[in-house]
Design an enzyme around this catalytic site. Structure first.
Site, mmCIF file in Angstrom:
data_model
loop_
_atom_site.group_PDB
_atom_site.id
_atom_site.type_symbol
_atom_site.label_atom_id
_atom_site.label_comp_id
_atom_site.label_asym_id
_atom_site.label_seq_id
_atom_site.Cartn_x
_atom_site.Cartn_y
_atom_site.Cartn_z
ATOM 1 N N ASP A 32 0.680 -1.128 0.053
ATOM 2 C CA ASP A 32 0.055 -0.025 -0.020
ATOM 3 C C ASP A 32 0.860 1.140 0.076
ATOM 4 O O ASP A 32 1.919 1.301 0.524
ATOM 5 C CB ASP A 32 -0.794 -0.042 1.298
ATOM 6 C CG ASP A 32 -2.147 0.814 1.149
ATOM 7 O OD1 ASP A 32 -2.427 1.474 0.052
ATOM 8 O OD2 ASP A 32 -3.092 0.834 2.220
ATOM 9 N N GLU A 33 0.309 2.017 -0.724
ATOM 10 C CA GLU A 33 1.425 3.267 -0.597
ATOM 11 C C GLU A 33 0.354 4.691 -0.675
ATOM 12 O O GLU A 33 -0.674 4.654 -1.310
ATOM 13 C CB GLU A 33 1.977 3.395 -2.099
ATOM 14 C CG GLU A 33 2.810 4.573 -2.220
ATOM 15 C CD GLU A 33 3.194 4.798 -3.662
ATOM 16 O OE1 GLU A 33 2.857 3.806 -4.673
ATOM 17 O OE2 GLU A 33 4.222 5.297 -3.821
ATOM 18 N N GLY A 34 0.496 5.432 0.279
ATOM 19 C CA GLY A 34 -0.145 6.941 0.272
ATOM 20 C C GLY A 34 0.761 7.851 -0.123
ATOM 21 O O GLY A 34 2.005 7.763 -0.766
ATOM 22 N N PHE A 35 0.590 9.006 -0.045
ATOM 23 C CA PHE A 35 1.081 10.314 -0.423
ATOM 24 C C PHE A 35 2.619 10.290 0.623
ATOM 25 O O PHE A 35 3.677 10.531 -0.184
ATOM 26 C CB PHE A 35 0.487 11.561 -0.278
ATOM 27 C CG PHE A 35 1.299 12.805 -0.916
ATOM 28 C CD1 PHE A 35 1.275 12.928 -2.268
ATOM 29 C CD2 PHE A 35 2.137 13.648 -0.167
ATOM 30 C CE1 PHE A 35 1.897 13.948 -2.904
ATOM 31 C CE2 PHE A 35 2.648 14.771 -0.779
ATOM 32 C CZ PHE A 35 2.618 14.710 -1.906
ATOM 33 N N PHE A 36 2.649 10.214 1.709
ATOM 34 C CA PHE A 36 3.984 10.142 2.599
ATOM 35 C C PHE A 36 4.327 8.743 3.227
ATOM 36 O O PHE A 36 5.211 8.704 3.651
ATOM 37 C CB PHE A 36 3.585 11.066 3.635
ATOM 38 C CG PHE A 36 2.804 10.811 4.685
ATOM 39 C CD1 PHE A 36 3.141 10.326 6.061
ATOM 40 C CD2 PHE A 36 1.260 10.812 4.372
ATOM 41 C CE1 PHE A 36 2.326 9.944 6.855
ATOM 42 C CE2 PHE A 36 0.403 10.497 5.504
ATOM 43 C CZ PHE A 36 1.105 9.970 6.759
ATOM 44 N N GLY A 37 3.395 7.870 3.419
ATOM 45 C CA GLY A 37 3.604 6.635 4.181
ATOM 46 C C GLY A 37 3.390 5.450 3.046
ATOM 47 O O GLY A 37 2.868 5.765 1.806
ATOM 48 N N VAL A 39 3.133 0.791 3.192
ATOM 49 C CA VAL A 39 3.200 -0.404 4.097
ATOM 50 C C VAL A 39 3.745 -1.490 3.221
ATOM 51 O O VAL A 39 3.173 -1.701 2.004
ATOM 52 C CB VAL A 39 1.740 -0.892 4.258
ATOM 53 C CG1 VAL A 39 1.536 -1.985 5.101
ATOM 54 C CG2 VAL A 39 1.066 0.594 5.169
ATOM 55 N N LYS A 60 4.863 -0.459 8.503
ATOM 56 C CA LYS A 60 4.370 0.794 8.015
ATOM 57 C C LYS A 60 5.678 1.823 8.148
ATOM 58 O O LYS A 60 6.203 1.841 9.385
ATOM 59 C CB LYS A 60 3.236 1.434 9.051
ATOM 60 C CG LYS A 60 2.436 2.465 8.518
ATOM 61 C CD LYS A 60 1.146 2.557 9.216
ATOM 62 C CE LYS A 60 0.330 3.774 8.507
ATOM 63 N NZ LYS A 60 -1.192 3.959 9.161
ATOM 64 N N ASP A 180 -12.192 8.555 10.010
ATOM 65 C CA ASP A 180 -12.101 8.051 8.756
ATOM 66 C C ASP A 180 -12.793 6.804 8.446
ATOM 67 O O ASP A 180 -12.074 6.064 7.797
ATOM 68 C CB ASP A 180 -10.954 8.286 8.325
ATOM 69 C CG ASP A 180 -10.748 8.681 6.654
ATOM 70 O OD1 ASP A 180 -11.957 8.506 5.966
ATOM 71 O OD2 ASP A 180 -9.783 8.443 6.127
ATOM 72 N N ARG A 184 -12.996 0.988 3.135
ATOM 73 C CA ARG A 184 -11.499 0.878 2.727
ATOM 74 C C ARG A 184 -10.693 1.037 3.892
ATOM 75 O O ARG A 184 -9.345 0.631 3.784
ATOM 76 C CB ARG A 184 -11.143 2.166 1.841
ATOM 77 C CG ARG A 184 -11.617 3.474 2.288
ATOM 78 C CD ARG A 184 -11.178 4.719 1.607
ATOM 79 N NE ARG A 184 -11.648 5.954 2.255
ATOM 80 C CZ ARG A 184 -12.815 6.354 2.306
ATOM 81 N NH1 ARG A 184 -13.947 5.782 1.611
ATOM 82 N NH2 ARG A 184 -13.145 7.338 3.270
ATOM 83 N N ASN A 185 -11.003 1.370 5.272
ATOM 84 C CA ASN A 185 -9.887 1.311 6.235
ATOM 85 C C ASN A 185 -10.247 0.129 7.072
ATOM 86 O O ASN A 185 -10.005 0.267 8.493
ATOM 87 C CB ASN A 185 -10.263 2.471 6.965
ATOM 88 C CG ASN A 185 -9.559 3.779 6.061
ATOM 89 O OD1 ASN A 185 -8.461 3.678 5.581
ATOM 90 N ND2 ASN A 185 -10.207 5.183 6.248
ATOM 91 N N ASP A 198 -5.533 2.079 10.942
ATOM 92 C CA ASP A 198 -5.341 3.358 10.828
ATOM 93 C C ASP A 198 -6.204 4.117 11.837
ATOM 94 O O ASP A 198 -6.435 5.512 11.734
ATOM 95 C CB ASP A 198 -5.760 4.106 9.398
ATOM 96 C CG ASP A 198 -5.038 3.466 8.415
ATOM 97 O OD1 ASP A 198 -3.742 3.069 8.740
ATOM 98 O OD2 ASP A 198 -5.116 3.765 7.163
HETATM 99 N N1 ADE Z 1 -2.383 -2.606 3.489
HETATM 100 C C1 ADE Z 1 -2.311 -1.704 4.505
HETATM 101 N N2 ADE Z 1 -1.808 -2.204 5.693
HETATM 102 C C2 ADE Z 1 -1.971 -3.650 5.538
HETATM 103 C C3 ADE Z 1 -1.682 -4.662 6.410
HETATM 104 N N3 ADE Z 1 -1.630 -4.428 7.847
HETATM 105 N N4 ADE Z 1 -2.272 -5.902 5.823
HETATM 106 C C4 ADE Z 1 -2.371 -6.132 4.496
HETATM 107 N N5 ADE Z 1 -2.639 -5.211 3.787
HETATM 108 C C5 ADE Z 1 -2.247 -3.778 4.218
#
Ligand code: ADE
Length: 319
Positions: A32-37, A39, A60, A180, A184-185, A198
């Site tokens: 996973d990719e955000g603007f600043f972070g 995973v 993360k 939030d 998706r979260n 999150d």
């Molecule tokens: N995407 C973001 N965080 C994750 C996680 N802990 N496990 C699997 N996919 C993710």
């Protein structure tokens, strides 16, 4: 794939209760990719008595373009995850790497990814959907076909809702406001355990930056309570509103809420008393629960404790 990072001058207090050795962690791939972070999926070697065991985890961390505030935000997230403690229905902190390199939060891995994508992947492939509600004379053999030979049932999706409510009840007890909540979260493990992700994020929902960093084209307004949208007020009751929209997502198998409604029209729409329609897979009782979450007066909304009780009962009643 690890970006080089010039360390900011932060001396992070060593906390032996949580510190892991970097050598015990092998990054595998970016999830996973955000603007600043970002995973990563990773392998973690743990020592159980004398036996070494390998487990899959997620790590993360920040990206190269991070600024000082991003580091402070990730530290706040770490502290919040330590403070809140463990629960089955949240993404738990496993440990941290704070010394001699970039800050890493080592967290639980959820193999099925986020709930929205999971539900979309497991939607019926044909229009002859045979997931029928009990009130509509559901035959116990009527089930929703999903890939890999699994079968998603009405009871499964009620269980998803119940599990998310359990995680949120726990977070509310710990005085944690998510701000939030959305499908998706929520992350889904291999065993279909729902885990809220999150929840420790430092958020400034109002800042343009926040949208740039987190939304990837989503409109989080559509999950926000009226008073959160119009007055920037965030409470447990605004989380309950968002949970109502999350329920709507579950029982529409990840439909998009309020299609075609623009952000500036949404407040007017909701103030006039309009709400989302009953999604296809929700019973009347489940829809009633959603509507209760969307009461304009925050004090009239249920709390997570009563939501858990109601969903527990509905789960027991669904076959
Ligand atoms: N995407 C973001 N965080 C994750 C996680 N802990 N496990 C699997 N996919 C993710």
């Amino acid at each position: 794939c690890m970006p080089m990072q010039e360390p900011f001058e932060f001396n992070i207090q060593l906390d032996l209760q949580w510190e892991l050795q970097r050598e015990d962690i092998t990054l595998v791939e970016r999830l996973d990719e955000g603007f600043f972070g970002q995973v990563f999926k990773a392998d973690l070697v743990t020592c159980n008595n004398t036996r070494k065991e390998k487990m899959v985890c997620a790590v993360k961390m920040l990206k190269g373009n991070r600024n000082e505030k991003d580091v402070l935000d990730l530290l706040t997230e770490m502290d919040q995850m330590k403070r809140v403690g463990k629960h089955k229905n949240i993404i738990n902190l496993l440990g941290v790497c704070t010394q001699n390199g970039p800050l890493w939060l080592v967290i639980e891995y959820a193999a099925q990814g986020n709930l929205r994508d999971y539900l979309r992947r497991n939607r019926p492939q044909n229009t002859l959907c045979n997931l029928v509600l009990p009130s509509e004379g559901r035959n116990p053999d009527d089930e929703l076909p999903v890939p890999h030979g699994d079968t998603l049932t009405q009871k499964d999706i009620v269980s998803f809702a119940f599990q998310v409510a359990r995680g949120l009840e726990f977070l509310a007890q710990k005085k944690c406001i998510h701000r939030d909540l959305a499908a998706r979260n929520v992350l889904v493990t291999e065993e279909l355990v729902m885990k809220i992700a999150d929840f420790g994020l430092a958020r400034d929902i109002r800042s343009c930056d926040y949208y740039r960093k987190h939304t990837r084209g989503h409109l989080p307004y559509k999950w926000m309570a009226l008073e959160a949208m119009s007055d920037n007020i965030f409470t447990h009751a605004t989380d309950v509103w968002s949970f109502g929209v999350l329920l709507w997502e579950i029982f529409s198998l990840a439909g998009s809420p309020y299609p075609g409604i623009k952000t500036h029209e949404l407040v007017k729409f909701l103030r006039s008393g309009e709400r989302l329609d009953k999604p296809q897979y929700a019973s009347q009782e489940m829809y009633r629960l959603m509507r209760d979450c969307w009461e304009e007066d925050p004090s009239k909304r249920p709390n997570f404790r009563t939501l858990v009780e109601d969903l527990d009962r509905m789960l027991a009643e669904s076959s």
